[in-house]
Structures are given as C-alpha cells and as structure tokens.
Write a protein that holds these residues in place. Sequence first.
Motif, mmCIF file in Angstrom:
data_model
loop_
_atom_site.group_PDB
_atom_site.id
_atom_site.type_symbol
_atom_site.label_atom_id
_atom_site.label_comp_id
_atom_site.label_asym_id
_atom_site.label_seq_id
_atom_site.Cartn_x
_atom_site.Cartn_y
_atom_site.Cartn_z
ATOM 1 N N TYR A 80 0.832 -1.204 0.000
ATOM 2 C CA TYR A 80 0.000 0.000 0.000
ATOM 3 C C TYR A 80 0.869 1.258 0.000
ATOM 4 C CZ TYR A 80 -3.615 3.373 1.153
ATOM 5 O OH TYR A 80 -4.455 4.455 1.109
ATOM 6 N N ALA A 81 1.975 1.210 0.745
ATOM 7 C CA ALA A 81 2.878 2.365 0.791
ATOM 8 C C ALA A 81 3.488 2.631 -0.584
ATOM 9 C CB ALA A 81 3.979 2.132 1.822
ATOM 10 N N ALA A 82 3.796 1.580 -1.327
ATOM 11 C CA ALA A 82 4.344 1.762 -2.677
ATOM 12 C C ALA A 82 3.336 2.486 -3.562
ATOM 13 C CB ALA A 82 4.704 0.404 -3.277
ATOM 14 N N TRP A 83 2.077 2.064 -3.495
ATOM 15 C CA TRP A 83 1.024 2.731 -4.271
ATOM 16 C C TRP A 83 0.843 4.178 -3.806
ATOM 17 C CZ3 TRP A 83 -3.547 4.923 -2.566
ATOM 18 C CH2 TRP A 83 -4.432 5.344 -3.568
ATOM 19 N N GLN A 84 0.812 4.370 -2.480
ATOM 20 C CA GLN A 84 0.575 5.707 -1.940
ATOM 21 C C GLN A 84 1.708 6.657 -2.294
ATOM 22 O OE1 GLN A 84 0.524 6.440 2.466
ATOM 23 N NE2 GLN A 84 -1.616 6.990 2.059
ATOM 24 N N TRP A 85 2.956 6.170 -2.253
ATOM 25 C CA TRP A 85 4.088 7.040 -2.593
ATOM 26 C C TRP A 85 4.007 7.471 -4.052
ATOM 27 C CZ3 TRP A 85 8.163 7.753 -5.835
ATOM 28 C CH2 TRP A 85 9.144 8.665 -5.426
ATOM 29 N N GLN A 86 3.644 6.568 -4.939
ATOM 30 C CA GLN A 86 3.508 6.922 -6.351
ATOM 31 C C GLN A 86 2.411 7.972 -6.541
ATOM 32 O OE1 GLN A 86 5.578 6.088 -8.579
ATOM 33 N NE2 GLN A 86 6.481 4.105 -8.084
ATOM 34 N N GLN A 87 1.297 7.815 -5.825
ATOM 35 C CA GLN A 87 0.235 8.815 -5.878
ATOM 36 C C GLN A 87 0.737 10.167 -5.382
ATOM 37 O OE1 GLN A 87 -2.112 7.151 -7.937
ATOM 38 N NE2 GLN A 87 -3.532 8.327 -6.693
ATOM 39 N N TRP A 88 1.427 10.127 -4.253
ATOM 40 C CA TRP A 88 1.959 11.363 -3.666
ATOM 41 C C TRP A 88 2.933 12.048 -4.615
ATOM 42 C CZ3 TRP A 88 7.192 12.174 -2.409
ATOM 43 C CH2 TRP A 88 7.458 13.384 -1.736
ATOM 44 N N ARG A 89 3.795 11.268 -5.246
ATOM 45 C CA ARG A 89 4.796 11.844 -6.138
ATOM 46 C C ARG A 89 4.128 12.579 -7.307
ATOM 47 N NH1 ARG A 89 9.483 14.092 -5.470
ATOM 48 N NH2 ARG A 89 10.764 14.033 -7.351
ATOM 49 N N ALA A 90 3.039 12.003 -7.810
ATOM 50 C CA ALA A 90 2.321 12.662 -8.899
ATOM 51 C C ALA A 90 1.627 13.927 -8.399
ATOM 52 C CB ALA A 90 1.298 11.706 -9.501
ATOM 53 N N VAL A 91 1.068 13.869 -7.196
ATOM 54 C CA VAL A 91 0.341 15.014 -6.633
ATOM 55 C C VAL A 91 1.262 16.202 -6.399
ATOM 56 C CG1 VAL A 91 -0.837 15.810 -4.528
ATOM 57 C CG2 VAL A 91 -1.507 13.657 -5.608
ATOM 58 N N VAL A 92 2.475 15.960 -5.913
ATOM 59 C CA VAL A 92 3.376 17.065 -5.541
ATOM 60 C C VAL A 92 4.379 17.388 -6.643
ATOM 61 C CG1 VAL A 92 3.132 16.479 -3.105
ATOM 62 C CG2 VAL A 92 5.083 15.570 -4.404
ATOM 63 N N SER A 93 4.228 16.794 -7.804
ATOM 64 C CA SER A 93 5.164 17.041 -8.909
ATOM 65 C C SER A 93 5.314 18.538 -9.168
ATOM 66 C CB SER A 93 4.668 16.344 -10.179
ATOM 67 O OG SER A 93 5.534 16.611 -11.264
ATOM 68 N N GLY A 94 6.569 18.997 -9.255
ATOM 69 C CA GLY A 94 6.844 20.403 -9.523
ATOM 70 C C GLY A 94 6.965 21.272 -8.290
ATOM 71 N N THR A 95 6.699 20.709 -7.098
ATOM 72 C CA THR A 95 6.838 21.481 -5.858
ATOM 73 C C THR A 95 8.164 21.149 -5.179
ATOM 74 O OG1 THR A 95 5.736 19.789 -4.505
ATOM 75 C CG2 THR A 95 4.335 21.472 -5.531
ATOM 76 N N ARG A 96 8.657 22.103 -4.411
ATOM 77 C CA ARG A 96 9.896 21.892 -3.666
ATOM 78 C C ARG A 96 9.629 21.087 -2.403
ATOM 79 N NH1 ARG A 96 9.786 27.326 -4.494
ATOM 80 N NH2 ARG A 96 9.431 27.679 -2.264
ATOM 81 N N ASP A 97 10.696 20.472 -1.860
ATOM 82 C CA ASP A 97 10.577 19.814 -0.565
ATOM 83 C C ASP A 97 10.016 20.803 0.456
ATOM 84 O OD1 ASP A 97 11.568 17.500 -1.571
ATOM 85 O OD2 ASP A 97 13.425 17.502 -0.418
ATOM 86 N N ALA A 98 9.153 20.313 1.323
ATOM 87 C CA ALA A 98 8.546 21.151 2.358
ATOM 88 C C ALA A 98 9.131 20.809 3.718
ATOM 89 C CB ALA A 98 7.033 20.946 2.377
ATOM 90 N N GLN A 99 9.056 21.753 4.629
ATOM 91 C CA GLN A 99 9.503 21.502 5.991
ATOM 92 C C GLN A 99 8.381 20.810 6.763
ATOM 93 O OE1 GLN A 99 10.589 25.597 7.047
ATOM 94 N NE2 GLN A 99 12.732 24.959 7.096
ATOM 95 N N PRO A 100 8.703 19.767 7.502
ATOM 96 C CA PRO A 100 7.664 19.062 8.265
ATOM 97 C C PRO A 100 7.132 19.907 9.410
ATOM 98 C CG PRO A 100 9.835 18.176 8.773
ATOM 99 C CD PRO A 100 10.030 19.137 7.638
ATOM 100 N N TRP A 101 6.009 19.487 9.960
ATOM 101 C CA TRP A 101 5.318 20.255 10.989
ATOM 102 C C TRP A 101 6.192 20.508 12.212
ATOM 103 C CZ3 TRP A 101 2.246 23.692 12.549
ATOM 104 C CH2 TRP A 101 1.655 23.691 13.817
ATOM 105 N N TRP A 102 7.051 19.560 12.585
ATOM 106 C CA TRP A 102 7.835 19.732 13.804
ATOM 107 C C TRP A 102 8.794 20.919 13.717
ATOM 108 C CZ3 TRP A 102 13.055 19.528 13.243
ATOM 109 C CH2 TRP A 102 13.595 18.736 12.237
ATOM 110 N N VAL A 103 9.199 21.302 12.514
ATOM 111 C CA VAL A 103 10.064 22.473 12.363
ATOM 112 C C VAL A 103 9.342 23.724 12.857
ATOM 113 C CG1 VAL A 103 11.219 23.975 10.686
ATOM 114 C CG2 VAL A 103 11.360 21.476 10.446
#
Length: 222
Positions: A80-103
Amino acid sequence: MSSPLTIVVALDPDTATAALTDSAASRVRSQDLSPAGAVGHFSARRRLTRKLLRRVRGRAAGGPIRLLDFQSMRTHADNYAAWQWQQWRAVVSGTRDAQPWWVFVDRHRADPDTWPVSRAQQAYLAQPRVLAMTAYNAAYRHHPIPRARLESLQSGFNAYRTLAALAAVPGDAVATDGGDLLTPSSGRLFDQLRYLHAANDYIDRLHRDTPLVAITAQSGSE
C-alpha cells in the motif's frame, strides 16, 4: 481535535480471551490515556478463532501471537505504501521539498511571541507541497495522503515502504507486559525510526503464546 492512536498491548499468556479487552484497556488507562475500544488491527490466521478477539474477515483485535500473521501485515503495508508514494509523487510534482510540521513547532517553542501557534500553522500549511497534498486530500477523502508522513514521504520510495512495513504491527505505541509504554518521543523521522526499531524488537522477542490486543486511544498531537 485529538487524533486517534492505535496502541498494541502485550498481556500475560494466562489472560482469558473474554478478559483481553478489559485487561488491555486497563493497561492503557495506567498510561494516562483514554481507551476507546478494541480495533481490528491484526491479520489473523485461519484457525482457533475462539482464541481470537473479534475476528472479522481475516482481521482481529487481538489474540496469541501464534495466531496473528505479522508477515501478511507487513507485506500489505509495504504494497500500500508503494502505491501511496507513487500517488503522492504525482500530486506534488513540480513542488519543492517542504519543511515538516515539527520544524514550525520548534519555532513556536523557541519564540512563542513571534511565532504563535496560529502563525506556525499558517506557515506550514502555506507551503506549495503541503497545499498540493491538502487539495488532493479534499478531493479524495477515502484515500488521503497523511500530512503527518511528509518527512518520510520525502525520504524516498524505498524508505517510505520500509517505514510502512515497520509500522504495520506495533502501530502508534506499544504497552509492554512490564508496564512501560514504547512511543516516539517526537514527530521527527529519526525518533519515529528509533521507536519502530525498539517496538518491533520487543514484539519479535515475545513468546508466541503472548496475547496482543489493539486498543484505540486519544492523543492531542498531529
């Protein structure tokens, strides 16, 4: 709004099946948490169903380790994580890395006057990558991409799959038979990994007759 946690509780091998839920809930209360009930967290083997707690469609809320299928849980989580990561990669395509909430939490704690919680939340949510994830989750509510996993998603395809497999059995916390509570010390990926290593090592060392019960409880963190 508090977020539900899945807490895996290890009990004495002599605990009767009928007493598993109450015994696990009592252990959770001893950690100053409010149990909400048992949940079908585990994959179950197809035998001795009378020894399993609430077995429905191959899932169980608990039972002796010998009747729980950890390998199946880890494989399913990996896939499921493999599928979800591929979905996520398509969703965020073209965006820069973001800082996580803990920052942003650290900024607030270091300077609460300049960085009140409201400003920290706005700054976190305004990042283009987080905005893309938020928009996707609004449109596809049945298969959301958890923002809390942003740091692990950004760690890469194989790392995300490995983390998912490691998290499959212990869930969010483990209440040990010795009365301790194993849980991540923060939302940082490093602390998550340290917890998952300790939790899986503990569970894998338990006797196969040890019953585990999955209990939902409440937490105030994202």
